[in-house]
Design a protein around this motif. Structure first.
Motif, PDB file in Angstrom:
ATOM      1  N   GLN A  52      -5.455   4.852   3.962  1.00 58.08           N
ATOM      2  CA  GLN A  52      -5.839   6.224   4.282  1.00 58.08           C
ATOM      3  C   GLN A  52      -5.825   7.127   3.045  1.00 58.08           C
ATOM      4  N   GLU A 117      -0.777  -0.620  13.551  1.00 66.33           N
ATOM      5  CA  GLU A 117       0.393   0.044  12.973  1.00 66.33           C
ATOM      6  C   GLU A 117       0.438  -0.038  11.451  1.00 66.33           C
ATOM      7  N   THR A 119       0.120   0.946   7.860  1.00 61.16           N
ATOM      8  CA  THR A 119       0.081   2.248   7.198  1.00 61.16           C
ATOM      9  C   THR A 119      -0.076   2.062   5.688  1.00 61.16           C
ATOM     10  N   ASP A 120      -0.191   3.178   4.966  1.00 60.73           N
ATOM     11  CA  ASP A 120      -0.252   3.102   3.507  1.00 60.73           C
ATOM     12  C   ASP A 120       1.038   2.526   2.932  1.00 60.73           C
TER      13      ASP A 120
END
Length: 205
Positions: A52, A117, A119-120
């Motif tokens: 993201q 789930e 994420t970065d």
């Protein structure tokens, strides 16, 4: 007598020059390193779809491009035993060297239940793990590779793999994904003063 001479000749060490002077141990080490690079590049591509943060995406793309050229350089030198068309260069990190110290309370970590789930924090951890693994494999292999060109390519690539690992560590640290605790000042000072230098051989004479 003739059979004994043939046996003696068979048991003599072979000295090869040029592209074929690879030892068996080296072949396996380089195979493992190249396979690891392919895995890292494949996963880099897969992970990018989950990123993201534009900054993390830029790091992943930059590292992917650099690692691709490193891979191509090593493949060429490994196959030919000659200087590669594109030599190794130095990786330019995009992060500053500032480290945030201290630990802030955070949720306990646990494995994800689904790909939704990711994420970065997850992706940067995956990237860091890959680079650290390649740096370790490269350092181990460079100590024993017999072909001088392939050994130099691997050895020259290790600082770059370390730099890429450190870049991701700095990114994680900045975002509090990778927190760095410190000792109490008195304990830190005591540990830092617990060693001293010694005289070199030249100073002893």
């Amino acid at each position: 007598m003739e059979n004994n001479m043939q046996t003696a000749q068979t048991n003599q060490p072979t000295i090869l020059h040029g592209k074929q002077n690879h030892g068996g141990h080296e072949i396996f080490d380089t195979h493992e390193l190249l396979t690891g690079m392919i895995s890292a590049l494949d996963q880099n591509k897969i992970f990018q779809q989950f990123i993201q943060d534009p900054e993390l995406k830029a790091i992943a793309q930059h590292q992917g491009e650099f690692l691709t050229q490193t891979y191509n350089t090593l493949v060429e030198s490994f196959k030919t035993g000659q200087d590669p068309t594109v030599p190794t260069t130095s990786y330019s990190m995009q992060q500053s060297n500032d480290v945030v110290y201290g630990v802030k309370p955070s949720q306990p970590k646990k494995p994800i239940a689904s790909a939704n789930e990711v994420t970065d924090e997850c992706v940067s951890t995956y990237l860091l793990t890959q680079m650290k693994s390649l740096a370790t494999m490269g350092a181990r292999g460079a100590c024993e590779i017999t072909n001088p060109v392939a050994r130099r390519v691997v050895a020259d690539s290790i600082p770059n793999l370390i730099e890429m690992s450190y870049e991701i560590f700095l990114y994680q640290n900045k975002h509090h994904y990778y927190q760095v605790p410190q000792l109490q000042p008195s304990d830190m000072a005591a540990m830092m003063q617990s060693y001293d230098t010694t005289a070199t051989m030249n100073q002893m004479h």
